[in-house]
Design a protein around this motif. Structure first.
Motif, PDB file in Angstrom:
ATOM      1  N   SER A  91       0.808  -1.220   0.000  1.00  0.00           N
ATOM      2  CA  SER A  91       0.000   0.000   0.000  1.00  0.00           C
ATOM      3  C   SER A  91       0.841   1.268   0.000  1.00  0.00           C
ATOM      4  O   SER A  91       0.348   2.325   0.335  1.00  0.00           O
ATOM      5  CB  SER A  91      -0.974   0.040   1.182  1.00  0.00           C
TER       6      SER A  91
ATOM      7  N   GLN B  51      10.696   9.680  -1.075  1.00  0.00           N
ATOM      8  CA  GLN B  51       9.442   9.912  -0.382  1.00  0.00           C
ATOM      9  C   GLN B  51       8.589   8.655  -0.498  1.00  0.00           C
ATOM     10  O   GLN B  51       8.625   7.955  -1.503  1.00  0.00           O
ATOM     11  CB  GLN B  51       8.704  11.110  -0.972  1.00  0.00           C
TER      12      GLN B  51
ATOM     13  N   LEU C 184       4.744   7.472  -0.380  1.00  0.00           N
ATOM     14  CA  LEU C 184       3.361   7.915  -0.416  1.00  0.00           C
ATOM     15  C   LEU C 184       2.517   6.775   0.153  1.00  0.00           C
ATOM     16  O   LEU C 184       2.263   5.788  -0.511  1.00  0.00           O
ATOM     17  CB  LEU C 184       2.926   8.238  -1.838  1.00  0.00           C
TER      18      LEU C 184
ATOM     19  N   GLU D 265      -0.539   6.956   1.527  1.00  0.00           N
ATOM     20  CA  GLU D 265      -1.910   7.346   1.794  1.00  0.00           C
ATOM     21  C   GLU D 265      -2.901   6.243   1.471  1.00  0.00           C
ATOM     22  O   GLU D 265      -3.998   6.227   1.999  1.00  0.00           O
ATOM     23  CB  GLU D 265      -2.267   8.602   1.001  1.00  0.00           C
TER      24      GLU D 265
ATOM     25  N   LYS E 109      -4.877   2.842   1.373  1.00  0.00           N
ATOM     26  CA  LYS E 109      -5.245   1.935   2.446  1.00  0.00           C
ATOM     27  C   LYS E 109      -5.059   0.481   2.036  1.00  0.00           C
ATOM     28  O   LYS E 109      -5.281  -0.420   2.819  1.00  0.00           O
ATOM     29  CB  LYS E 109      -6.705   2.152   2.846  1.00  0.00           C
ATOM     30  N   ASP E 110      -4.745   0.292   0.809  1.00  0.00           N
ATOM     31  CA  ASP E 110      -4.551  -1.075   0.342  1.00  0.00           C
ATOM     32  C   ASP E 110      -3.521  -1.051  -0.783  1.00  0.00           C
ATOM     33  O   ASP E 110      -2.991   0.003  -1.117  1.00  0.00           O
ATOM     34  CB  ASP E 110      -5.897  -1.648  -0.135  1.00  0.00           C
ATOM     35  N   GLY E 111      -3.250  -2.205  -1.299  1.00  0.00           N
ATOM     36  CA  GLY E 111      -2.183  -2.331  -2.261  1.00  0.00           C
ATOM     37  C   GLY E 111      -2.332  -1.410  -3.451  1.00  0.00           C
ATOM     38  O   GLY E 111      -3.423  -1.091  -3.890  1.00  0.00           O
TER      39      GLY E 111
ATOM     40  N   ASP F 156      -7.871  -0.204  -2.670  1.00  0.00           N
ATOM     41  CA  ASP F 156      -8.893   0.356  -1.792  1.00  0.00           C
ATOM     42  C   ASP F 156      -9.936   1.151  -2.570  1.00  0.00           C
ATOM     43  O   ASP F 156     -10.786   1.806  -1.961  1.00  0.00           O
ATOM     44  CB  ASP F 156      -8.259   1.204  -0.696  1.00  0.00           C
TER      45      ASP F 156
ATOM     46  N   ARG G  85      -9.550   3.650  -4.776  1.00  0.00           N
ATOM     47  CA  ARG G  85      -9.343   5.075  -4.986  1.00  0.00           C
ATOM     48  C   ARG G  85      -8.262   5.311  -6.026  1.00  0.00           C
ATOM     49  O   ARG G  85      -7.290   4.564  -6.117  1.00  0.00           O
ATOM     50  CB  ARG G  85      -8.927   5.772  -3.695  1.00  0.00           C
TER      51      ARG G  85
ATOM     52  N   ARG H 251      -5.638   8.089  -6.791  1.00  0.00           N
ATOM     53  CA  ARG H 251      -5.024   9.249  -6.147  1.00  0.00           C
ATOM     54  C   ARG H 251      -4.078   9.911  -7.132  1.00  0.00           C
ATOM     55  O   ARG H 251      -3.309   9.240  -7.824  1.00  0.00           O
ATOM     56  CB  ARG H 251      -4.266   8.841  -4.898  1.00  0.00           C
ATOM     57  N   ARG H 252      -4.151  11.203  -7.152  1.00  0.00           N
ATOM     58  CA  ARG H 252      -3.263  11.963  -8.029  1.00  0.00           C
ATOM     59  C   ARG H 252      -2.493  12.955  -7.178  1.00  0.00           C
ATOM     60  O   ARG H 252      -3.066  13.830  -6.550  1.00  0.00           O
ATOM     61  CB  ARG H 252      -4.065  12.690  -9.101  1.00  0.00           C
ATOM     62  N   TYR H 253      -1.198  12.754  -7.114  1.00  0.00           N
ATOM     63  CA  TYR H 253      -0.337  13.643  -6.352  1.00  0.00           C
ATOM     64  C   TYR H 253       0.214  14.673  -7.321  1.00  0.00           C
ATOM     65  O   TYR H 253       0.915  14.321  -8.259  1.00  0.00           O
ATOM     66  CB  TYR H 253       0.817  12.882  -5.730  1.00  0.00           C
TER      67      TYR H 253
ATOM     68  N   LEU I  68      -3.084  16.586  -3.179  1.00  0.00           N
ATOM     69  CA  LEU I  68      -3.433  15.195  -3.405  1.00  0.00           C
ATOM     70  C   LEU I  68      -4.927  15.138  -3.672  1.00  0.00           C
ATOM     71  O   LEU I  68      -5.725  15.571  -2.853  1.00  0.00           O
ATOM     72  CB  LEU I  68      -3.080  14.360  -2.174  1.00  0.00           C
ATOM     73  N   CYS I  69      -5.265  14.624  -4.841  1.00  0.00           N
ATOM     74  CA  CYS I  69      -6.669  14.453  -5.164  1.00  0.00           C
ATOM     75  C   CYS I  69      -6.977  12.968  -5.113  1.00  0.00           C
ATOM     76  O   CYS I  69      -6.309  12.166  -5.760  1.00  0.00           O
ATOM     77  CB  CYS I  69      -6.968  14.984  -6.563  1.00  0.00           C
ATOM     78  N   SER I  70      -7.955  12.655  -4.343  1.00  0.00           N
ATOM     79  CA  SER I  70      -8.303  11.257  -4.177  1.00  0.00           C
ATOM     80  C   SER I  70      -9.719  11.059  -4.689  1.00  0.00           C
ATOM     81  O   SER I  70     -10.658  11.660  -4.180  1.00  0.00           O
ATOM     82  CB  SER I  70      -8.201  10.899  -2.696  1.00  0.00           C
TER      83      SER I  70
END
Lengths: 918, 315
Positions: free
Chosen positions: B131, B147, B149, B151, B153-155, B172, B174, B176-178, B185-187
């Motif tokens: 994850s 770094q 990341l 954030e 919650k799962d793989g 999970d 989602r 996510r775009r960092y 961070l857009c989730s």
């Protein structure tokens, strides 16, 4: 007159050197040749340059060859018959170059003043004084000019002294009948500049019984002037820098040390004179320089200047002739050390007196050898406690020890603690930052301590009260008196206790105030007025209790005060253990999003925006400007939350899951088809729920009731949709249901699977059981529905299951391999199988073989791993299961489990934990 | 006067099988084009990584060094380096010519599902089933990531990079775009476990494939749903989705052995490409040509448009 005066002035002028050529008209002044272009040539006009190490750096002979232009001509060769070469004795000069014989060579032929006639600086005293002055002088080395200007002759005084028989290195005065080297001026009488009176020096030491001929007398020893100049520079001790006088006179660096090893006059004279007899070249030497090309002496450039060459102790001159150096055994003449040095200056405790004799050094005794059958157990003697012991016995004991309670002075001496003794001795307190250990305890702990204390007090009191009645008959002093005595004693002890920092009753300010007053009065010795400070509103009993409490608090404080406080230091930073860092922003409620996704309202509802801080280096690597150049945060900004906040632990059982669980159970009951499969990590709701913040939790709790009605139809609808699209409805619905269940699994199994190793096995085994139970049903189902099994586009996992189901009766190796596959690919979306499972009938043997190979490979590779162990267990279990299945197919899971355990018993590698569990 | 721009040619879809590479490295877990599309990498379950010229069908090099299945690979922009991640939890950086492992980054706690280079090949971004997404530095010798990341919650099943963004798809549910440029961070919540994400070529949209057999095209900035594509089957496995070279069609692998293509705007099924019997696991679309790389089971096939002449030089 003016002209005359000028003339006379001209006559008076003394001119040195050759005048410069007068400049021609219009001639420009020649520029001086810069240093780097200046060349040195020797007598033959050759450039004198560095020629290599073998020739000493110079060109030698004829262009570095022997002889002449024509070659080597031996001087002894005579080629005529008449003239025979006579044997000549060759001197050193025959092997020398002509430079060596020149004025500045090593063997100058010119007439020079020899050492015998030169006023070389043999006047050691003067030289040393000059050296010291040269160091101390504002311009170091100005004394060098004294030598330049100074007379080249020996002063008349020295000459006179010489004529009187004085030799250099000797002192002045009548000859004495002693060994000169033993001479040692009395340190208490300092005489500068001249020799000691013989009588004094003679009387100082006479312990040596060496052979001393009567008729031999010695000159008195030379006396060194003592340098009393303060050290104002920042050089190291003994460092003198480069002394130009030394440089000019070519005194070797060893004589630096002569200054310090002042006693070794004779040796240095010996050595020094030998060295100085050679016409040594002038040159600059010193520690700071290497050996120049013009230097002939290069003996001690690599000599390390060890500290042992220097004095480390301020003391008299080194006894002996100095030949031994510092490492020689010293003569401990004055062994008797003045005891005054160790005399203790300070106050003396009462009852103690200063020792007249210094104690002999502590002898160390080896510990006794223990007997063989010694057992290190200590049996305590019965200790008489004040409260519950027999008072008679106690008294008798006290009398026997001679400790009379009433004797205050006696008692005080033995009852002193470290702080009080310190006070009496007038020593300063150890600096401890906090006065009491209680300060370090948290408020809660303090409270608890107090409670415990009070409880024990109560107990004690009850005991005392119960025992007082029988004991009072015998006890002549009443308990009141005893407490009074105790109190008095305490009062004395409390003198030092500054209770201002110690607030045992901080919770109750009034009580604290009373306590403080109480302690103050205790200090002042107003024992009778102690009661005054107690709360008048209280009852007698309460007051007594409080007084007791105060006493105890005071004692407690006193005992812990100085001894402990100095050992602790206050924490610089408060580490709040009850706080945890959690991300400031949380991806909020999933339920909203779920519904939004259902309604396909993507956008604001499904999106969470966070502030995210990329690493500075990452920005650099991506060629992006750091969006938060000032922040040191990386990642999501975190905030501290209460670790033990109820919200962090408030995991409300999500109603949707429970409901679906219920529905699932219903489905299971009805169809007996679906049993919960493997727990999967991507059951999103649980995961998310754990980390949800408190508010959303409450919201979800509030919404739960509303969702109860909403949730159940969801899987059904999915079932319908997928069922219609797919050609294999039953299988697909199986899949979907499994999927559904996976996402609705309660978290308990998950946690067990993760954290408890043995339970993990257990749960997985039970799951496999469920699998096993499921498989036959599916196969039955399939056989019932008579679907063709080899439909190419059926899902491979289902096919696998069906394969296992069909081949179940035949072989047992296939299911194990399948489960192994499952075990390895537990999390996340699986990887597709390597080969097609479409025409599995054809590929079956091949696939099996492949898997077997793979399995074997794995077992070989990961035998040591725990995982592998688990797999083995599974295999074993499976085998056991298959055996069992033959006999009792629809037995309960418990029986299979027990049989599993039986089959497991004979296997190796059972963890003890698991054994315990069973 | 300005001439009207010529009407863009109707986008062609790869319908014709041109090459078949029998990789011989077990199951091919991923097939990836290099930066210019002339070569491709295949990740095998036999711990090897192979470099091919798919247009000619020649194997160029085998890279050995992973301790377990290789699950994803990517080539650098200058074709000098390859990064790969495998089930041995390691991310490896390879030198293309020597075939040696230049560096191995260890730190993931689980299988590394996906790796990507950034534009300048200075950072490797890897996603794992632990994850986390980790950004590894290729420039310095530091062993730990720049770094992490964490954030998700799962793989992490899929990672893609743009010039300044890291796009991750996680199990999970989602995406996510960092955004490094804006520090945001857009989730986006999809719900179903994400199997694959990718940017559109214009960088405005995000395509996400999830285990509910649906592809969704989301607006990158707002997260709004622009299109939804169904018809394939993706319920169990981690399958890839692609956009074609002109952003006109979206494609996705399917568990039924087909590759499906939908019209991006209309959402209608444009093509169903029967590839084989097994699950189509990995897809890669050529960056400039209508050329598709499909990995299924142990082989990789190259597909071109109908008008393509196989004997002609593949431009």
């Amino acid at each position: 007159a003016a002209v005359e005066s000028s003339d006379s002035e001209e006559e008076d002028l003394v001119s040195y050197g050759s005048p410069l050529q007068p400049l021609q008209e219009g001639e420009r002044i020649k520029k001086p040749v810069p240093l780097q272009e200046q060349t040195v040539k020797d007598a033959k006009g050759r450039y004198q340059r560095f020629h290599g190490a073998f020739t000493g750096g110079f060109s030698a002979g004829y262009f570095n060859t022997v002889g002449t232009k024509e070659g080597w001509t031996p001087s002894a060769f005579v080629s005529s018959r008449q003239k025979r070469a006579d044997r000549t004795v060759l001197g050193p000069e025959d092997f020398m170059d002509e430079e060596d014989l020149s004025e500045f060579g090593i063997a100058p032929k010119d007439i020079t003043t020899t050492d015998d006639f030169a006023s070389n600086a043999k006047d050691r005293i003067k030289e040393k004084a000059r050296q010291i002055a040269g160091v101390v002088a504002p311009i170091p080395g100005t004394t060098a000019f004294d030598d330049l200007i100074g007379p080249s002759k020996i002063t008349i005084g020295v000459e006179l002294l010489r004529k009187m028989g004085w030799k250099e290195g000797q002192g002045i005065g009548p000859r004495v009948k002693r060994k000169p080297c033993r001479q040692k001026p009395d340190p208490t009488v300092k005489i500068y500049g001249c020799a000691l009176p013989p009588g004094l020096s003679e009387g100082s030491e006479d312990e040596e019984d060496d052979y001393q001929p009567e008729n031999v007398t010695f000159a008195p020893k030379d006396v060194m002037p003592v340098d009393l100049t303060p050290k104002e520079n920042v050089h190291g001790l003994g460092y003198k820098g480069l002394d130009p006088s030394q440089a000019l006179f070519g005194v070797s660096a060893r004589e630096h040390l002569n200054l310090f090893t002042g006693g070794s006059e004779e040796t240095s004279n010996l050595l020094g004179d030998v060295r100085h007899s050679k016409g040594r070249k002038l040159g600059i030497t010193g520690q700071a320089f290497g050996v120049g090309a013009l230097e002939e002496e290069d003996d001690d450039i690599y000599a390390t200047d060890t500290l042992s060459k220097y004095d480390t102790v301020l003391k008299d001159e080194e006894p002996g002739d100095g030949l031994y150096g510092w490492t020689a055994p010293k003569q401990y003449k004055s062994k008797k050390r003045p005891e005054r040095e160790f005399k203790y200056i300070g106050k003396v405790l009462a009852g103690f007196s200063l020792a007249s004799k210094s104690s002999s050094p502590i002898k160390v005794y080896p510990p006794p050898s223990l007997p063989r059958n010694y057992r290190p157990v200590h049996y305590f003697r019965p200790v008489l406690r004040a409260g519950n012991a027999n008072s008679h016995l106690q008294k008798a004991l006290e009398e026997s020890t001679g400790k009379l309670e009433s004797d205050a002075t006696h008692q005080s001496r033995h009852a002193l603690n470290a702080a009080q003794r310190r006070e009496q001795l007038g020593e300063t307190e150890l600096k401890g930052p906090a006065p009491s250990i209680l300060e370090y305890l948290s408020e809660k702990d303090r409270e608890r301590l107090k409670e415990v204390k009070q409880a024990s007090e109560q107990q004690m009191k009850a005991k005392i009260v119960s025992q007082q009645s029988p004991s009072s008959r015998f006890q002549s002093p009443s308990p009141e008196d005893a407490t009074n005595k105790w109190r008095m004693q305490l009062g004395e002890q409390l003198v030092n206790a500054g209770s201002s920092d110690f607030k045992p009753f901080a919770k109750n300010p009034e009580k604290q105030k009373r306590y403080e007053n109480f302690v103050k009065s205790l200090k002042q010795g107003e024992k009778d007025r102690l009661e005054r400070f107690l709360d008048p509103n209280m009852t007698e009993w309460e007051r007594g209790r409080e007084q007791e409490e105060f006493f105890r608090a005071a004692i407690f404080y006193r005992s812990s005060n100085s001894t402990l406080s100095s050992r602790f230091t206050r924490a610089k930073y408060e580490d709040d253990v009850d706080k945890v860092e959690v991300p400031r922003d949380q991806e909020n409620d999933i339920d909203d999003k779920e519904t939004a996704v259902k309604m396909k309202m993507f956008g604001k509802l499904t999106r969470d925006n966070f502030e995210w801080h990329p690493d500075k280096l990452l920005c650099k690597r991506f060629n992006v400007r750091d969006p938060y150049p000032d922040s040191s945060v990386v990642g999501l900004p975190k905030v501290k939350r209460d670790k033990y906040s109820v919200f962090n632990f408030l995991t409300v059982a999500e109603p949707t899951t429970s409901v679906t669980q219920a529905t699932n159970e219903k489905i299971q009951e009805s169809s007996s088809l679906n049993k919960p499969k493997k727990s999967s990590r991507w059951d999103v709701s649980d995961k998310e729920k754990e980390k949800k913040d408190a508010i959303s939790e409450f919201i979800s709790l509030a919404r739960s009731k509303a969702d109860v009605q909403q949730q159940p139809p969801v899987p059904a609808t999915e079932e319908c949709t997928t069922g219609t699209t797919e050609t294999l409805p039953t299988v697909v619905t199986d899949e979907d249901k499994n999927q559904e269940e996976e996402s609705r699994r309660p978290p308990m199994d998950l946690f067990k699977a993760i954290f408890v190793s043995s339970s993990d096995e257990k749960s997985s085994s039970s799951e496999e059981e469920s699998d096993e139970e499921q498989q036959p049903t599916t196969s039955e189902r399939e056989s019932e529905t008579t679907k063709q099994v080899d439909i190419p586009d059926s899902s491979s996992s289902n096919l696998q299951e069906s394969v296992t189901a069909t081949t179940d009766s035949g072989t047992s190796s296939l299911p194990t391999s399948k489960q192994e596959l499952d075990a390895t690919e537990e999390f996340g979306p699986k990887l597709p199988p390597a080969f097609s499972s479409g025409r599995f009938c054809k590929h079956l043997d091949r696939k099996e073989k492949h898997r077997k190979i793979r399995e074997r490979h794995k077992t070989k590779k990961e035998r040591k791993r725990k995982k592998e162990k688990k797999k083995k267990h599974k295999k074993q279990k499976n085998k056991g299961k298959h055996k069992n299945k033959k006999s009792e197919k629809d037995s309960s899971s418990d029986t299979t489990d027990s049989s599993d355990s039986l089959s497991d018993m004979d296997t190796t590698g059972l963890s003890p934990k698991e054994l315990l569990r069973r | 006067m300005a001439f009207p721009r010529p009407r863009p040619a109707r986008p062609e879809l790869p319908r014709q099988r041109v090459q078949t590479l029998q990789c011989g490295q077990g199951a091919v877990r991923a097939a990836r084009f290099n930066a210019d599309g002339n070569y491709c990498l295949t990740c095998g379950s036999d711990k090897t990584l192979k470099l091919w010229n798919p247009h000619k069908g020649t194997a160029l090099r085998t890279y050995q060094g992973h301790g377990y299945e290789v699950l994803d690979a990517a080539g650098s922009f200058d074709n000098s380096q390859i990064c790969s991640g495998g089930a041995d939890k390691a991310v490896a950086l390879w030198d293309v010519t020597t075939g040696q492992v230049v560096r191995k980054y260890r730190g993931h706690a689980g299988k590394v599902n996906c790796v990507q280079f950034n534009q300048e090949a200075t950072v490797i971004v890897s996603g794992s089933i632990d994850s986390t997404v980790r950004c590894w530095d290729c420039r310095s010798r530091r062993p730990d990531p720049i770094q992490v990341l964490d954030e998700a919650k799962d793989g992490i099943s899929s990672v893609k990079l743009s010039a300044h963004e890291i796009l991750t798809g996680s199990v999970d549910g989602r995406v996510r775009r960092y955004d490094l440029r804006t520090g945001q961070l857009c989730s986006d919540y999809i719900g179903s476990p994400i199997t694959s994400v990718c940017f559109s070529k214009d960088g405005q949209c995000v395509l996400a494939a999830s285990l509910d057999s649906t592809l969704r095209l989301l607006d990158k900035d707002t997260g709004e749903l622009l299109g939804e594509y169904t018809g394939h089957r993706s319920t169990t496995y981690r399958l890839d989705c692609v956009l074609n070279e002109q952003d006109t069609h979206v494609g996705c692998a399917s568990e039924d052995g087909h590759v499906y293509f939908w019209d991006l705007v209309e959402g209608s099924l444009a093509l169903s490409l029967p590839v084989g019997q097994g699950v189509v696991q990995s897809l890669a679309f050529h960056p400039r040509l209508p050329c598709l790389l499909v990995a299924t089971q142990g082989q990789v096939t190259l597909w071109r448009e109908d008008t393509f002449q196989p004997e002609g030089d593949p431009s």
